[in-house]
Every structure is written in C-alpha cells, then in structure tokens.
Design an enzyme around this catalytic site. Sequence first.
Site, mmCIF file in Angstrom:
data_model
loop_
_atom_site.group_PDB
_atom_site.id
_atom_site.type_symbol
_atom_site.label_atom_id
_atom_site.label_comp_id
_atom_site.label_asym_id
_atom_site.label_seq_id
_atom_site.Cartn_x
_atom_site.Cartn_y
_atom_site.Cartn_z
ATOM 1 N N SER A 256 0.739 -1.044 -0.003
ATOM 2 C CA SER A 256 0.112 -0.027 0.048
ATOM 3 C C SER A 256 0.907 1.344 -0.030
ATOM 4 O O SER A 256 1.993 1.200 0.722
ATOM 5 C CB SER A 256 -1.060 0.009 1.263
ATOM 6 O OG SER A 256 -1.460 1.272 1.395
ATOM 7 N N TYR B 261 -1.864 0.434 10.256
ATOM 8 C CA TYR B 261 -1.794 -0.447 9.037
ATOM 9 C C TYR B 261 -0.553 -0.019 8.330
ATOM 10 O O TYR B 261 0.201 -1.044 7.553
ATOM 11 C CB TYR B 261 -3.026 0.171 8.043
ATOM 12 C CG TYR B 261 -3.386 -0.543 6.899
ATOM 13 C CD1 TYR B 261 -3.508 -1.648 6.353
ATOM 14 C CD2 TYR B 261 -2.932 0.367 5.501
ATOM 15 C CE1 TYR B 261 -3.600 -2.251 5.119
ATOM 16 C CE2 TYR B 261 -3.314 -0.023 4.221
ATOM 17 C CZ TYR B 261 -3.719 -1.440 4.132
ATOM 18 O OH TYR B 261 -3.462 -1.907 2.865
#
Length: 300
Positions: A133, A146
């Site tokens: 990501s 995250y």
Amino acid sequence: LSGCDSGFGQATARHLDIMGFRVFASVLDLQSPGAQELRRSCSSRLTLLQMDLTKTDDIQRVLQHIQAHTNSTGLWGLVNNAGFNDTIADAELSPLGKFRTCMEVNFFGSLELTKGLLPLLRSAGGRIVTVSSPAGDMPFPCLAAYGASKAALSLLMDTFRSELQPWGIKVSLILPGYYKTGTTCDPAFWNLQKQQLLASLPQELLQAYGEDYVEEINQQFIQFMKVAVEDLSAVVNSITDGLLAANPAMRYYPGQGLGIMYFIHRYLPYFVRDLFLKGFFINPKLPRALRREHHNDAKK
C-alpha cells in the site's frame, strides 16, 4: 493466492482461473459469500483452502496441501494479497493490539507463507507478487497501524527481490490506489469500530482528544471512501502482469492520483507533503485540549 474472500483476491482468482491456470485460493471462511461465489463461477481447477494468516497451523496445512499437489511441477507464482485494517485513528489513540494484529496478518503471515513456499518457487524459477500500500511509503494521517505493517512488508519484499535474483525468482510489489474492497466502504463497519475504540480509550486520552475528534476522523474517512473505485481490473491486470510478464515491474501503481502523490512525497518539503496528505485523505481537527475554547473554560 491469499485473501480471496473478497476484493482483489477474489477478482484475481477468477481472472487467473478463466485464463486456464490452476489456482490455490485461500479464504478466511469457506462458507463466506465470496468463497461460495468463487465455487459458483470458477472451474474445477480452482482449489479453495481455508487459512487464517495469524494461525501457524492454518498456514502449515495450506503449505502441505500445495506441496502435495505441486511437488512434481513446482509452483509458478505466489500472490500475497490478504491484508487487514480495522482502525482509523491517531497512533496514540490506536490500541497496541491493533498494531500487533496488522503486523500478524500483513507482515508475519505473508512472511511465513512466502518462506514456506520458497522451495517450490525456487524449483520453478517462479514469481512472488505482493499487494502492499502507498500507506507503507507515506505517513497517511490516522493509518499508523496499517501503514507500519505495510512498510515492513514492502521492505521485506524488496529484500527478497534482491536475494532471490540468483534463483531466477522475480518479485513485484503492487501499490494500489483507493478501491472498494471487502468492508473498506461499509459505513456500518467503521461506525462499529469507532464505537469500540471510544469505549476502549483511557479517560485521560478521551479528555485530551475529545469524542468529537474521533467522530470527525471517522466521518471524513467514510466520505473519502465514497470516491473509491469499484472497477478492480487495473489491480488484477497488475497482479497478472507481475506473474506472467517476461520482465515484470518491481512496483506497480494501479489507481488514480498516485503519480502526483509520489512526486510530492519524493521531491517536495515535509510540510507540503503533510498538507497534501491531510487535504487528500483525512484532516483531523485540533484535539480538544489544544482548542481555544477549552483553554478559556479551564481558565474560568
């Protein structure tokens, strides 16, 4: 191919099956709607396997199954797709357990699966494609748990890429933009997470930041996810290219706006980068303890 209950994993499993590949697709729950959809829409070549990446026993069972069915041929590709996040909050407000769970799924689970399959991948001179990501490259507000796990995952895969080169294994990272996958766009899910977070916060922290601060972050995130892209084909095509191209890219950036984002991240000063990420993603209001009206009340 891990994480096929929904989103990129489910779409990629279906795509590779249509192309004629033998796909081992792992799901968290064999009875989930996503797993049932794959059973319905795919050929008998596709094998569904139950796997929770936080459980070594699950990973070992999957490894044994794949080894038994690919020993003679080797394994051409591994797609690390499974990912987890259920917290949108400042790092200080995010419980330590949330950081651990993100690391367990997004980092340690993928590491254990990759290490377990490497002998088969080496014998085939195969591919590793990992969905990471942009949050692992840049300090997105309220995504520390995250983002930190994805940063670790990206670095790990870059290391594998250089170490596995002599074996003829090519390693690619996919860094997608904002897509509608799984629970990411379900306001009810995020509202429940927000309620649980508020209930778990120590009183002192809740006083310092304020309930309305957490409320505002949640609302902004839900608004942001409304612009997420529904068509997952750009990501599926990037994963497929990573598996099949003669010379796959080291990094793929499917999604809109990532070019300008990475340009700002690499070439402009920190304060510009931070302003951009807040303007683009989440721009939290001032915590309660820093607001003027709070100081005035305290003086009174």
